[in-house]
Write a protein that holds these residues in place. Structure first.
Motif, PDB file in Angstrom:
ATOM      1  N   UNK A  93       0.855  -1.189   0.000  1.00  0.00           N
ATOM      2  CA  UNK A  93       0.000   0.000   0.000  1.00  0.00           C
ATOM      3  C   UNK A  93       0.896   1.246   0.000  1.00  0.00           C
ATOM      4  N   UNK A  94       0.948   1.988  -1.116  1.00  0.00           N
ATOM      5  CA  UNK A  94       1.741   3.230  -1.092  1.00  0.00           C
ATOM      6  C   UNK A  94       1.051   4.265  -0.204  1.00  0.00           C
ATOM      7  N   UNK A  95       1.733   5.370   0.060  1.00  0.00           N
ATOM      8  CA  UNK A  95       1.115   6.447   0.837  1.00  0.00           C
ATOM      9  C   UNK A  95      -0.158   6.868   0.092  1.00  0.00           C
ATOM     10  N   UNK A  96      -1.275   7.009   0.814  1.00  0.00           N
ATOM     11  CA  UNK A  96      -2.544   7.410   0.222  1.00  0.00           C
ATOM     12  C   UNK A  96      -2.994   6.474  -0.903  1.00  0.00           C
ATOM     13  N   UNK A  97      -3.119   5.178  -0.606  1.00  0.00           N
ATOM     14  CA  UNK A  97      -3.452   4.202  -1.655  1.00  0.00           C
ATOM     15  C   UNK A  97      -4.903   4.319  -2.119  1.00  0.00           C
ATOM     16  N   UNK A  98      -5.164   3.911  -3.355  1.00  0.00           N
ATOM     17  CA  UNK A  98      -6.544   3.915  -3.874  1.00  0.00           C
ATOM     18  C   UNK A  98      -7.362   2.795  -3.243  1.00  0.00           C
ATOM     19  N   UNK A  99      -6.679   1.774  -2.737  1.00  0.00           N
ATOM     20  CA  UNK A  99      -7.365   0.639  -2.101  1.00  0.00           C
ATOM     21  C   UNK A  99      -7.119   0.731  -0.594  1.00  0.00           C
TER      22      UNK A  99
END
Ligand code: FAD
Length: 382
Positions: A93-99
């Motif tokens: 999960x990257x910073x501010x993920x869409x999921x």
């Protein structure tokens, strides 16, 4: 009428083959009909590998994965060979993920499945293959695994035949009633029940019962990459991974060959399954290669790609239900994430067909809003 069977299964990909196996194992006379040759590459169950994992966005799916691991273990025992290769699974999960990560952590916790949350440094210490942007969090679940798509489908077909099923390929079903199916050459088979596992072609069958559900078929692309040092990507040294953002990508460690496979989730164009190419899409390839080479610096150039169909319901939930008003006809559809559940689909769809199960879940019902309300807004990224 030429022959009579207890049950007819339409479509012999992963789901239909599993259903034929489970019905035959119960002692019923079963006919499985496949429009192309067995093992063809026109549908969704071919190629080397599929992800099996516990990490899912709802507790219901996590619990269903717990059944799936048991069903795969039973299938492996029946087949006399281990079909599940456990490598560990890393959802990134990257910073501010869409999921939303919380969907996954909450669902795993509610189902009592252990996991770890790892920062970039911890991931780098364990798996130096990855080069990740600051702020990325890895959800690691130790039982993430690989199952062989084409090979497992063949195993289920062989077991179905071993239990007495008749499988006929190059036999497109062109007609269907509550108690019979007709194939292209005009032959009609009588039966007490039918299970439709036709994925991208599901509506071709349901139309005979005046039903049509909203499905989107997309043409996805998976690619194999050569490696500078294949030993670094060996299954015992590298987990499978999913990049939990928009666009979303996923990949595997080496699996039976010195390459790694990766793909984008829901990256393909909508297509007509009867009129689609097998050619490589250069734009999809470029987007994927850029992501893989950046995230896995040891990955080299793409060496081959394959095309494969996704069949998406608007909510990306499965279908496991009887056709309303046609209770002898059961439908199974994996919504482009069903192979990990193939033996479970087989067991549950057989149960629906035989009548010892009356429902599977409202989430998988043909009557649910996503399949019945015309203005339902599709969402496929889960
Ligand atoms: C690139 C890609 C990656 C994927 N990765 C994963 C993953 O990692 N994990 C996971 O769980 N899932 C994954 N999936 C999804 C999964 O592969 C599918 O959900 C699953 O294979 C669907 O199986 P099926 O048997 O329903 O469909 P199919 O394999 O398409 O089988 C349907 C069959 O019905 C036959 N048929 C259609 N019409 C007729 C007719 N009229 N008469 C007779 N036969 C007919 C077709 O020829 C076909 O063989 C992936 C899918 C793709 C494309």
């Amino acid at each position: 009428m030429s022959e009579t069977y207890d049950y007819v299964v339409v479509g012999l990909g992963g789901l239909g083959s599993a259903t034929a196996y489970h019905l035959a194992r119960r002692g019923f006379s079963v006919l499985g009909l496949e429009r192309f040759e067995l093992g063809h590459h026109r549908g969704a169950s071919h190629d080397t590998s599929r992800i099996l994992r516990h990490s899912y966005h709802t507790p219901e799916y996590v619990r269903l994965t717990q059944e799936a691991y048991v069903d795969w273990a039973m299938l492996s025992a029946q087949a006399g060979r281990e079909l599940v290769t456990v490598v560990g699974g890393l959802d990134l999960f990257p910073a501010d993920p869409a999921i939303p990560m919380a969907d996954y952590t909450d669902s795993l916790a509610l189902a009592g499945v252990p996991y770890e949350l790892l920062g970039v440094d911890e991931i780098g210490a364990r798996w130096p293959q990855f080069a990740l942007p600051e702020g990325t969090v890895g959800l690691y679940q130790g039982r993430g695994a690989i199952v062989p798509a084409g090979a497992a489908t063949q195993v289920m077909q062989e077991l179905a035949v071993r239990y007495g099923a008749t499988l006929r390929d190059r036999s497109p079903v062109t007609g269907l009633t509550d108690t019979s199916v007709t194939v292209e050459d005009g032959t009609t088979y009588a039966c007490r029940g039918i299970v439709v596992c036709a994925d991208a072609w599901t509506n071709d069958l349901l139309r005979h019962l005046d039903l049509e559900i909203p499905l989107t078929v997309t043409l996805e692309q998976a690619t194999y990459f050569e490696l500078d040092r294949p030993e670094d990507f060996a299954p015992e040294r590298m987990p499978l991974w999913i990049w939990m953002d928009e666009p979303s990508f996923y990949g595997f460690p080496c699996y039976g060959e010195p390459t790694i496979k990766a793909a984008q989730d829901c990256g393909g164009p909508s297509v007509d399954p009867d009129d689609r190419t097998g050619e490589t899409d250069p734009d999809q390839l470029a987007l994927l290669t850029e992501h893989v080479n950046r995230m896995l610096p040891g990955s080299g150039r793409p060496v081959r790609s394959l095309r494969c169909q996704y069949t998406l319901t608007p909510d990306r939930d499965f279908v496991m239900d009887r056709v309303p008003g046609h209770e002898s006809v059961v439908v199974g559809l994996g919504a482009a994430h069903g192979f990990k559940f193939a033996p479970t689909f087989g067991r549950l769809l057989a149960g629906l067909a035989c009548g010892d199960r009356h429902t599977v879940s409202p989430t998988f019902s043909l009557r649910r809003p996503a399949l019945t309300e015309p203005d339902y807004a599709p969402h496929w990224l889960v």
